[in-house]
Each structure stands twice: as structure tokens, then as C-alpha cells.
Scaffold this motif. Structure first.
Motif, mmCIF file in Angstrom:
data_model
loop_
_atom_site.group_PDB
_atom_site.id
_atom_site.type_symbol
_atom_site.label_atom_id
_atom_site.label_comp_id
_atom_site.label_asym_id
_atom_site.label_seq_id
_atom_site.Cartn_x
_atom_site.Cartn_y
_atom_site.Cartn_z
ATOM 1 N N ALA D 204 36.718 29.394 -3.605
ATOM 2 C CA ALA D 204 35.788 30.405 -3.104
ATOM 3 C C ALA D 204 34.688 29.752 -2.281
ATOM 4 O O ALA D 204 34.488 28.529 -2.350
ATOM 5 N N VAL D 205 33.994 30.579 -1.506
ATOM 6 C CA VAL D 205 32.814 30.122 -0.763
ATOM 7 C C VAL D 205 31.626 31.010 -1.130
ATOM 8 O O VAL D 205 31.750 32.240 -1.135
ATOM 9 N N VAL D 206 30.517 30.363 -1.446
ATOM 10 C CA VAL D 206 29.285 31.070 -1.809
ATOM 11 C C VAL D 206 28.272 30.909 -0.675
ATOM 12 O O VAL D 206 28.157 29.823 -0.092
ATOM 13 N N GLU D 207 27.563 31.991 -0.381
ATOM 14 C CA GLU D 207 26.469 31.906 0.602
ATOM 15 C C GLU D 207 25.158 32.212 -0.101
ATOM 16 O O GLU D 207 25.059 33.171 -0.854
ATOM 17 N N VAL D 208 24.151 31.369 0.138
ATOM 18 C CA VAL D 208 22.822 31.634 -0.420
ATOM 19 C C VAL D 208 21.815 31.702 0.723
ATOM 20 O O VAL D 208 21.920 30.970 1.710
ATOM 21 N N VAL D 209 20.869 32.602 0.584
ATOM 22 C CA VAL D 209 19.922 32.891 1.657
ATOM 23 C C VAL D 209 18.516 32.998 1.071
ATOM 24 O O VAL D 209 18.327 33.609 0.021
ATOM 25 N N ALA D 210 17.568 32.382 1.749
ATOM 26 C CA ALA D 210 16.154 32.532 1.352
ATOM 27 C C ALA D 210 15.397 33.138 2.519
ATOM 28 O O ALA D 210 15.399 32.577 3.620
ATOM 29 N N GLU D 211 14.746 34.249 2.262
ATOM 30 C CA GLU D 211 13.935 34.893 3.297
ATOM 31 C C GLU D 211 12.462 34.782 2.941
ATOM 32 O O GLU D 211 12.101 34.770 1.763
ATOM 33 N N GLY D 212 11.627 34.699 3.946
ATOM 34 C CA GLY D 212 10.192 34.602 3.701
ATOM 35 C C GLY D 212 9.717 33.174 3.495
ATOM 36 O O GLY D 212 8.588 32.953 3.051
ATOM 37 N N VAL D 213 10.563 32.210 3.834
ATOM 38 C CA VAL D 213 10.177 30.796 3.686
ATOM 39 C C VAL D 213 9.209 30.425 4.814
ATOM 40 O O VAL D 213 9.535 30.612 5.975
ATOM 41 N N PRO D 214 8.048 29.894 4.493
ATOM 42 C CA PRO D 214 7.114 29.531 5.558
ATOM 43 C C PRO D 214 7.655 28.372 6.389
ATOM 44 O O PRO D 214 8.421 27.554 5.888
ATOM 45 N N PRO D 215 7.266 28.295 7.658
ATOM 46 C CA PRO D 215 7.662 27.138 8.461
ATOM 47 C C PRO D 215 7.000 25.873 7.923
ATOM 48 O O PRO D 215 5.935 25.941 7.304
ATOM 49 N N VAL D 295 31.451 25.469 -0.779
ATOM 50 C CA VAL D 295 32.804 25.810 -1.205
ATOM 51 C C VAL D 295 33.020 25.306 -2.628
ATOM 52 O O VAL D 295 32.606 24.201 -2.974
ATOM 53 N N VAL D 296 33.651 26.156 -3.427
ATOM 54 C CA VAL D 296 33.953 25.814 -4.814
ATOM 55 C C VAL D 296 35.461 25.729 -4.963
ATOM 56 O O VAL D 296 36.168 26.692 -4.670
ATOM 57 N N LYS D 297 35.935 24.596 -5.380
ATOM 58 C CA LYS D 297 37.380 24.419 -5.470
ATOM 59 C C LYS D 297 37.952 25.309 -6.579
ATOM 60 O O LYS D 297 37.215 25.770 -7.455
ATOM 61 N N PRO D 298 39.260 25.568 -6.537
ATOM 62 C CA PRO D 298 39.857 26.364 -7.607
ATOM 63 C C PRO D 298 39.724 25.621 -8.940
ATOM 64 O O PRO D 298 39.853 24.396 -8.985
ATOM 65 N N THR D 299 39.465 26.374 -9.991
ATOM 66 C CA THR D 299 39.357 25.800 -11.334
ATOM 67 C C THR D 299 40.522 24.867 -11.607
ATOM 68 O O THR D 299 41.676 25.227 -11.363
ATOM 69 N N SER D 300 40.209 23.705 -12.144
ATOM 70 C CA SER D 300 41.281 22.754 -12.458
ATOM 71 C C SER D 300 41.989 23.100 -13.754
ATOM 72 O O SER D 300 43.079 22.603 -14.015
ATOM 73 N N SER D 301 41.380 23.955 -14.564
ATOM 74 C CA SER D 301 42.004 24.327 -15.837
ATOM 75 C C SER D 301 43.052 25.403 -15.585
ATOM 76 O O SER D 301 42.710 26.561 -15.368
ATOM 77 N N ILE D 302 44.311 24.999 -15.572
ATOM 78 C CA ILE D 302 45.387 25.939 -15.256
ATOM 79 C C ILE D 302 46.494 25.795 -16.283
ATOM 80 O O ILE D 302 46.583 24.793 -17.000
ATOM 81 N N LEU D 303 47.340 26.815 -16.334
ATOM 82 C CA LEU D 303 48.400 26.807 -17.343
ATOM 83 C C LEU D 303 49.657 26.064 -16.889
ATOM 84 O O LEU D 303 50.535 25.778 -17.694
#
Lengths: 367, 367, 367, 367
Positions: D204-215, D295-303
């Protein structure tokens, strides 16, 4: 850099207030595969614990330490070791009357000025209670320092110094002062009893010694072993001075008098005819015993009223009731030992990082 | 953590050996928009410079500092400031005979044991020459400390202390010893002349004082202002002890005698009736003058032969020719001032980080 | 903590502006007794040097490095290593017109907003010129990494990726792009020529690989090897992304597809059937090659006018004349290699500190 | 420098193993006088908590956080904040069979090779359970970041990306995936159900966003905001890549296409026509939203059984039973937000230290 972390590679982060639910620390960077259980730590805490004689605060704390992480099946795993002690005897009511008043000599005023808020109960974060975690962490550090013996003693109380010719480590645990001179201990008992009864307090000097320290520890220029030790000992509550080896007495020595002459011992080890240097030259251990002393001011909590001010900017009188140590220097002995252990463990790890073949190769000729 | 970096936010990294082509430092974290040119730094270097009287080493160094980065059109830019001094009088031939021999009291042995290699010329990295960069960096730190006055003086030479009632800052620059007591300076002149002629050396005590320091500086528990100062001063070459305020004399005080009573001054400022604490309580500045002292051992370079060993593990005799200071404590005065400036500048930046409205708000009542 | 210091135990502090008199760095914590002269460093600087083909900036810099401290008779002494490069071709006049104007995509604006002052000449501190010191320091780091091979290549230019089946390290030095695929290099030549002529620029992806890295390097949780590497590579000018092993392609894999199966090799070494992980699991090296990639945005200095603002808050048009790289990704290849070397050298020292018997014992069964 | 400490001035030290008695952290350097109780932290933990849908591990943990120090009467005191969560559902028996076997893709092997000992229960220290403390600490960091909004979303699962034109923050809490695109969420539900049933897993891919951050936030060269963020996000379990703004897509852009043009807004604020840079130029915030993806790799714990080795150096087959997340990326969303908060809080404190008048003055013209 962390305000509440001590050390660089063997690092201890302490937390907790005097009257909070618990105090604790995290020991990070400890090497793996060292045997470690609570039983390795508890005896050192017991030595520092309050309530053990009439000469220390009557606060009753079990100070029972728990290891919450970082060990598995009795050995360290290389992951952070969390140590935890519940506060059981908090008796907050003793402190209500100093809620808004600043005790002279205490950190009350400066915490207020710095932070604009403080947990006034029992000194909060500035309480010597924090030093319990130093002692606990110091016990872990001793595990890293295989072959090193670390001991401490009270060598001066109220200006009355021990007779150095009578210095006997075996005496230290035979009196309530950690005093290595039985005759001095007897004198101190009378004196401290008088101070306690009159609501006064006395200053003291603590000496800590590490034997078996390999040569080569210390990281010049700004990680010198003596500089690290000075910082460590000065950070203990109520400490106002630190010296290494001959310390302030060096001012009156000549270069000839101060020189520790050398000769060769077995296996390429260097031996010394004296130890004016306290085991450190150029900020690096010589292989001699590391000897440091620190002075602990008289407890500021006294029954005599003193002029002070309060949070509202009013002038007031303050006197401190409650349970206090008439000579905080006594309980500083195990704390000083712990700080010496922490400094040496950290120095050993730093040394290994830059010198993988040391300290085993610290012999002459070196190769 | 860096071995050769001092400070946390206002950071100085020094480099260079006594007889290398140059010495230098990088000052990182300095606030932007401060006026800074070489002319702000050079006067402090000139005070520390060798070759200025017969009481200090006759090595002739111009110690002309250059700013190589971090300023633009005469102001700091917030980027690292590189300071650079060329070594001009290296005269390496003086040191050939101690190439393989370890001078007692020097770092020769410990550098060999630690690193297995050393630049033996003039002490290499362990030389007090490194302190020139501390003085240079300290001059930058003073720029950060607007309103703070930092001064130092020699208060004891060879066991002969000044008369505190005669303490006069105006005297300090009137004699070659930075001595604030003209009578003591006269006595010391005779004494040090005798020591110099006989190839001996004397110890000394330096006092450094900072006035105008705002309350609230210091970062408990392990970044206490006094702990940082202890480390800073102990890291100076030949220093064996550090004390704050009454220091070791506190051992002989009672709690009543040690308490600095408080009253209110104008504008919510707290005033004190005495300064036993040396301006620091709980590791935080009180607003009083910061007062610290450190002891400098007698120079180890002496003409009297001493027993020692060499790199090959042989026992030898060592005596030190060359140009040396008969009392290294003298030139430690500007170095001690510089370290105090570095500690305070760093503490001020740390304080601002956690307390953006301070230290202006350090008044009672606080809000 | 220092803004301009990279690393924890093997530490590099860089200083200097694009158009100042010099740039330099201090390498602190380097182990002693490693052979090191300028000749070990210069070849790496020569690979990064501007002015070598029409595809990189035509600024002419000799980039001749000098070692000013930290070595003696050709070996490191364990003391700080100062490296120094004089700026010889500064041509400040090119930059006058952007003195007050902020180039889109550059750090001009943010330096102004942050510091309120900046050395605008050639980007000042934000110039890629700083990376010369990373390359120099990286050459020292390689000395610490005996047995480790570190290489880099450009694997994508302007969206045109190499054919991985044609990857050939021997090709990398056969074209001006550090391209491991001769066919791609030919295509890129045309494309970059066109971009250069039109005053445009192209993005790129760099791959860096370390072979021979022992298992066990990396310091979980916050000193993980991949986290350190991400920080190191992202800190290079114009870099906007970093990935390890399969990186962003992992999003489309299943757990089965992503698993690197293991079997035993000789001497207790673990072998792997694939390297999706890029040589790092749980933040610790596995013994496989470390593989990382980073993307370099197209140079912001272009001839097409762009809307912008100036220091006075006025809206203006900006176009950038002067000597620039049409694809800054090219010269980022040796910089990426250097950062990988710095990360690994630091991780090796950290590992040794906590695990004195490692990495030699990183075998199965471990004891 | 500490292995288990994140941050420089706003610092978090975490401790604890998956199946130990508790996990915890110490937040040091937090400014005083911020309102803070458990109720400020618990909601963020609840978002990350396992057992909330069939798409995350069925381990049942209350994750009830306690504040053990650092606050008094509901406000922070400037002293270290200890946070504590008891582990209540440890079910160690699930893990017995992997006691000696190394799961491909997991940290089992590397912890064994590095430390020679490990708590194998549930991954021990390498378990994602540690991230609960990041989320708790992140909630404290948000208190420092007044006016800043930090959010995260899953933007790609198993290679299936959201439609950016449908991005709607309001959707994020309407589905079990933190997906901002309702249509994608519906597709993912089917896909992940299938993966879960077959014992497989997805990346999966995660997106994080911060708004209102001062320069002005960010500390070049080695404390650049994007470098700190890269380290922070890469340190999360299973993350293999990080990008800022256009990230890897920048490789295919031209300089013109990549430039974010500027114009003036009200009150001297700079406005931008686009945000290719992701809110960071030269390692310093521009005032635009900070946008990062990992990016988060697929869980390594599999059957599915995989080839592996064991502690004794034997080749074995491994398959992972127990309770696992088929897509660990989902629960990484609140963790990513927390790391972004920690980076920004730290950067804000660093900025204040060096620039006491900022960020309020980050306007044009600056004075």
C-alpha cells in the motif's frame, strides 16, 4: 542533547516527579547478552533508600524496581530497558504550605521562572527522588563494566574531614554515613544528631573511586573522561563542586610535586608511583584508579525561618517542615557511584566504537 | 555526542594540532543577523596569545583569525561559521626528543594507549593550542549574549590566594596575571619568576563571572547549567576541579548559613541577600551573577628529570625543554571566559526552543 | 543534532558557501591508524567536479582537497580530520540580478523567510557546491569500510529508464551520465542536448549499491539503517524521494512475491533467493547488497521566464542565466555513493560500540 | 543519537516489546503550559488500535494510555512526559513455533544476527506494536503545533491507486481503509477480502499532509525538513520508500513543469500556483501544505510456506499462523500522521531556538 537523558551510547532517560504515581527510566544502548534481573538492581536501590536511619528522611519508600522491557529470559537483548518504581508514600499534605512560596536554596523559584508552572509537591521533578533511577541505571552500567570495582564514601561532613590514613573501605557499610573512618563516623554521629534536633543541616564531601578501569577511556576534546564525570556529578542535586585526583589542592603544588612518575609493570602495563592525576591524563584513563570528589551543600530544607518571596511577588517568611535529610550528602554516596558507573560504561562503548581492538591492546609497546 | 564538538544548539567543532598547518573551528547554530567580523574576535585571541610576557610561553603566534563562511556583508547568516588560524611558528625541532618518551602529567601516554598513534609535535591534538579556537568561538557566543558581561580573573597562584576584599576588576588588565588584587600580583611576580628560573611550575585557580544573565537558563535534569559549566571548564587542559558559588566551602556551612534569602525588586525581579549558590539553583540561573572557579594544575613541562617510560616499554628519564608556561593557569583565564560564554549561549538557545516567550517573562508574578 | 553535521559516531560537519573563499568539512570519530592522504580523496572529487562535459555546469573548479589535521605521517590519528577546498572560480557577477528575486524551485525564498538574510551569490549555502565536501568525507568513510564496494549509477533520465537486463557496471564510466546501459546513454545524450539548448532541464533517478556489507548494521528503532539512508539521500540537493530494494513497486506485490527466501551458505552465512528487501530487514543489514534509489528533480535554473516575487514583496519575472547543469542528477551519482558510505561507516561504528564481537559473529548458529 | 529516541528538541524515547508487560515512551522537551490529559491522546490510539475490522489483526488491545509524569493539574510542566500502555492480550502461545525459525521478510533473522538473542514472541521489539507509542507521542506533538492540521490517507492498495480527482478527506473515516476515494474503497474491500482468505497480503501507499505549517521550518544542511521526514517515515515498520511532493514522478518532469510559480498574497504571504515541491524547498517549509507519501510492503506474515533457515543453521520451511494484518499499510496511516507531527514539532522548536522572532516574521518584506 536531551534534557533528561544522560550519556551518549549508554544512555539513560529518567522521568517522574516526587509525588507522581511512579518514577522510571529507559536505559538505551546496553549491549545484549548480559545477565540482568531485578535482583541485580535492587541492592543498590536499597542502599540509597530513605527511611533507613534517623539521619535520612523518614519517607518510607519500598523502591521496588521492575524491569518492563529489554530483557528476555534473564539476559539483555540490546533493546531499551525500561525500569519502573511506583511511588508508594507520597503524603502530599506536607507540602501544601509551600505551594506558592519559594524555599531559599531550593529549585522552587527557578522552576517557576523557567517554566511558569511546577508540580510543587515534594519538589516535583527537582526532588532528589529522581536519583533513585540513576542508582537503578547505574546497576545496569556495572554489568557492562566487567572487572571494574566502583565504590564511594563520605569523606567530610560539616567541614570535619576523615583522617586519610585511617581510610578503610570495610568501614563504609558499618555506619549510617558511608564513612570509611570509624573515628570520624563517631564524631559525625554527635554532630548530625545536634543539627537534626535543631532543624539545621550540614554539608559534606563524597569521594568515588573506580578500580580496574582499562587505559584509553575518554574522548578528547569535548568528551574527555573528566569532563563527562564533572557533568555527571555536578548534575546530582545540591552538588556545588567536583574535583579529580588532587583537585583544588593542585593549586598549591609545583610541577615536580604533581608529576606521577611511571615505570613498567608486567605484560606491558604502565605503573605509577603516585596518583595526583586521579587516573586521568589528557581526558583519557591511565589505568590507575579513577578518583573523584564532589561537595554537597547543606540541605536547604531547615526549620529556621528565612526571608523569601512567593509566586505573586510578595515577600514572605519560609520554613520547611516535613521529612528531610539533615545531611543530603549521605544518600548522595550511592548516587555518585552510579554516575561514575554510567560515565565509564558510556566511555567504554564510545571507545570500542572508534577502537575495535581496544582496550585489550592498551599495552607498551602497543602493537 | 561528537568528541570534538561542544554544545547542543550553539555548537563548536574544533580541529587542528599544535604543529599542523592550521587550527580552526566551525560554529554551527548561531542565530542569523548578528553583526560579526574578524574585529569582533581578534581582541579576545590577543588576550590569550602566547609570547606576551616572560610568564607565558615564548612561542610567537600571530593568531590572526579569518572567517571563511557563515557571514555575509558583516552579519551572520545562520549558516556554519568557519574560523581559521594558520600556525606560523611551529619550530618542530624542539620536540624530537620526546617523540618516543612520555612526559609525566602529559597526555602523551594516554594518547598512545588509546589511539596507537599520535602527532607528538608539541603535544599534537592535546596541546593547549586548541584553546585558541575556544576563545575565538567564545567571541561569537558573546554576540548572542546581548546584555551579559563575562569576565575572568586569576584568584590563586601556587596556593597564594588573593584578598577578596581587594578584588578589583579594573586591576585585571594591569598585570600579566589577570590578577584582580594588585598586592597579590606583586607577590606572584616574585614567586613565578623564581619558579620559571628553576624550571619549575605553579598551579592556579581561575574565577569566571557572568553578570546580566536572565533567570531561567539551564535544562534539568541532565542539561543543568552548572553541569554544562562543569563539563566545559573541566575540558580545559590541566583543569582538575570546578566549583560553583561557595563550592567546596559549602561542606563547612549549615543550611542557614548557605541560604540566599530573597526579596522583591523592581518590575517583578527577585533580589538576593547573598550568592552562595553562584547564581544557579536546581541547575537553572537565578538572575544573580553566575560565579564559577576552576583549578589548573602546575604545568607538567618542567626541567627537573622525572622517571618515565617510552613507546617501546622501556624505563627512561624525561625532562622537558622547549618554550613553556611556568603557570598555565594564567592563559586559562580567557579560555575560561570563553567556555562560560559558550555554555550560556547554548543554554539561551535551548531555553528559547522550549519557552518561546522567555526569558522576558521570568518575572513574578510570572504572567 | 547539529544542523550541519551528518552522522552520530562517524560525523561530518560541513561549512562554506558557493562563492565564499573556501569550503570545508571536519570528519570526527574516524578510527585511528588508517592510511589516508589527499590522494585517497581527490579521485572521488574529480568524478563529481563541474566542467567536465557539456552536460554539467561549466564552472571551472580544481576542487583540490587539502588535509589540514587528523593525520600524521600518512595515517589517521583518531583526532578530527579537517578537509579544505579553496573556491577558485567564483564569478559572482553572474548572480547579481537574482540578488533580490527568488527563483522558483530554489531555496532562495525559504532561506530569506527563515533567516532574514542570505548570501545570494550562487545559492550561497544552499548551493550544490556543498556536496563536494560530502564526496571528500565519503572517501574517508570508504577507508573505514574495508571489504565493502560502493557504486552508483543513473538509472533514469527524464522518465526514460535503463533496461535492467543491460545493467553493466563497466559502462558507468564510459559515458558522461554514469549510465550502466550503453543504449540508454545514447538516447539520453540526444535528449539532454536538446534540453540544454532550449534552456530546459530534466529529472533523473540515481541508484546506489553497497556490496560486502556485513549483516547486523543498523540501530533500531530510530537509527534503522534504511531510515538513516533515507535521511542521508533526501538531504542531497533537489532530491524528492528515496526507496530501498523494490521501493514503491512493493505496493503492487503480494506477501508471497515480496518474500526473500533463505538458505544456508558456507560458514554459517545466510543466502537469499532474491533481494526485494534491498539488503535491509527490520532496519538491519542482512548481508545482501544494500540497494537504494533516489529521484533528483529537474534543475530549477532554467531559461524560461517564471512568475515569482522579490524580497520587497513585489511580483516579478525570473529567468536564470549563468552556468548550470541541465540534469543535476548526473553529478548526484558520486554524492549518493558518498552518503551511502557515510551511513555505513557510522552504522559500523555504532554496531561495534554495542556489540564488540560483531560483525564477525553474525553467522548461524551465532555462537 | 539514541537508537530508540526520535527527535532533537522534541524527543520521544520508546520502549517495550510486543509481548512484554507494557510498552511506553518518554516525551522530553515538550514546552510547558500546554493543556494535556489522556483524553487528548486516546482518540489517536483508538484509530490505530487492532481488532477494529476484519482487515486488521484480531489481537484485542485496549491500548489505554496513562500519563505518569510531566503534567500537573492538566497542563504540561516542561518535564519529561512518560506515557504507558499495558499489554493485555499477549497470547504468547501463537508464536512458539517460530521461536527458532526466521520468517522471510521479517526482522527475525537480522535481530538474531545483530544481537545474538531476541524476544521472539510476536516480533518482540521489531513488532509494529511499538508504533502505538509513536501515535501517543504524536498526539502530544499536535499540541505543540497550534494551527497546523495533520491528516493521512491510504492512496494505493496492492497497486490500485485512488482517483486523485475524487480525493475527499471526509471519506477517510467512512471506510476501514482510511481511503479518501469511496470507489477505490469499494474495490479494495473485495481485493483485500480475497487476499485475507487466501492467507496472502497486499502492499500500500500512504499519503500524509500537514496544512498551516509556517514557512521557515527545517534546519539545513543535515536537518532539512524533508530529510527528517524521510527518516521518520522510513523508520515505520515495513516502509520501503518515501517521497515528497511530486516525488519519483519528478524524474519525468522538465524544469519548467516542476517550477512552482509564486505571487504575493495578503500580509506579505507568498502564494504558489502549484505544489510540486510538496511544501519544502531547500529543506525548509514554504508555507504550502507539506505532502509526503510512503510505501508499505505487503505483510510478510503469510500462510504460504516459504523456504527459510533456523537459528541452528538448518534449512526449514516457514509459514506464519496467528493474527495478522493482510495489509499493514492501513494501520500505518495514523502512524504516518504521528511521525509527521513529531517532525514538525521538533522543527518548530529548533527554529525558535535559532530564530526567536520567527516564524511570525516569515513575511515579505521580512522586516
Amino acid at each position: 542533547m536531551s534534557h533528561n537523558t544522560f550519556g551518549h551510547l549508554f544512555r539513560v532517560t529518567t522521568w517522574g516527579e516526587s509525588h507522581g504515581p511512579a518514577i522510571g527510566c529507559v536505559v538505551d544502548g546496553c549491549p545484549p547478552r548480559l545477565a540482568l534481573t531485578e535482583a541485580d538492581i535492587q541492592p543498590f536501590l536499597d542502599r540509597r533508600r530513605p527511611g533507613q536511619s534517623k539521619f535520612v528522611t523518614q519517607r518510607q519508600e519500598a523502591d521496588a524496581v521492575k524491569i518492563l522491557s529489554g530483557t528476555f529470559e534473564g539476559v539483555t537483548t540490546g533493546t531499551p530497558i525500561a525500569l519502573h518504581i511506583e511511588n508508594t508514600d507520597q503524603r502530599s499534605k506536607d507540602y501544601g504550605e509551600i505551594k506558592d512560596r519559594f524555599r531559599p536554596g531550593h529549585a522552587d523559584l527557578t522552576y517557576e521562572l523557567k517554566y511558569g508552572v511546577r508540580d510543587y509537591r515534594g519538589g516535583g521533578r527537582s526532588s532528589a527522588r529522581e536519583t533513585a533511577m540513576r542508582v537503578a541505571a547505574g546497576a545496569v552500567a556495572r554489568k557492562v563494566l566487567e572487572g571494574v570495582t566502583i565504590r564511594g564514601a563520605l569523606v567530610n561532613m560539616g567541614g570535619d574531614a576523615i583522617d586519610r590514613t585511617r581510610f578503610d573501605w570495610a568501614q563504609v557499610d558499618q555506619n549510617p554515613f558511608f564513612c570509611p573512618d570509624a573515628a570520624a563516623a563517631a564524631r559525625w554521629e554527635d554532630r548530625l544528631t545536634a543539627a537534626r534536633k535543631s532543624g539545621s543541616s550540614l554539608g559534606a564531601v563524597v569521594e568515588v573511586v573506580a578500580e580496574g578501569v582499562p587505559p584509553g577511556l575518554g574522548a578528547p576534546i569535548y568528551g574527555k573522561l573528566d569532563a563527562e564525570l564533572a557533568s555527571a556529578l555536578m548534575s546530582i542535586n545540591a552538588v556545588k563542586g567536583v574535583e579529580i585526583g588532587d583537585g583544588f589542592a593542585s593549586a598549591a603544588l609545583t610541577g615536580e610535586g604533581n608529576a606521577d612518575e611511571m615505570r613498567m609493570g608486567a605484560d606491558g602495563q604502565v605503573l605509577f608511583g603516585s596518583n595526583h592525576a586521579g587516573g586521568i591524563l589528557g581526558g583519557i584513563s591511565t589505568g590507575q584508579p579513577i578518583v573523584a570528589r564532589f561537595v554537597v551543600k547543606p540541605t536547604s530544607s531547615i526549620l529556621t525561618p528565612r526571608q523569601s518571596v512567593d509566586r505573586f511577588g510578595q515577600e514572605v517568611e519560609v520554613l520547611t517542615k516535613g521529612r528531610h535529610d539533615p545531611c543530603v550528602g549521605i544518600r548522595a554516596v550511592p548516587v555518585g557511584e552510579a554516575m561514575l558507573a554510567l560515565v565509564l560504561a558510556d566511555a567504554l562503548l564510545r571507545h570500542r566504537a572508534q577502537n575495535p581492538d581496544a582496550p585489550e591492546k592498551a599495552r607498551l609497546p602497543r602493537n
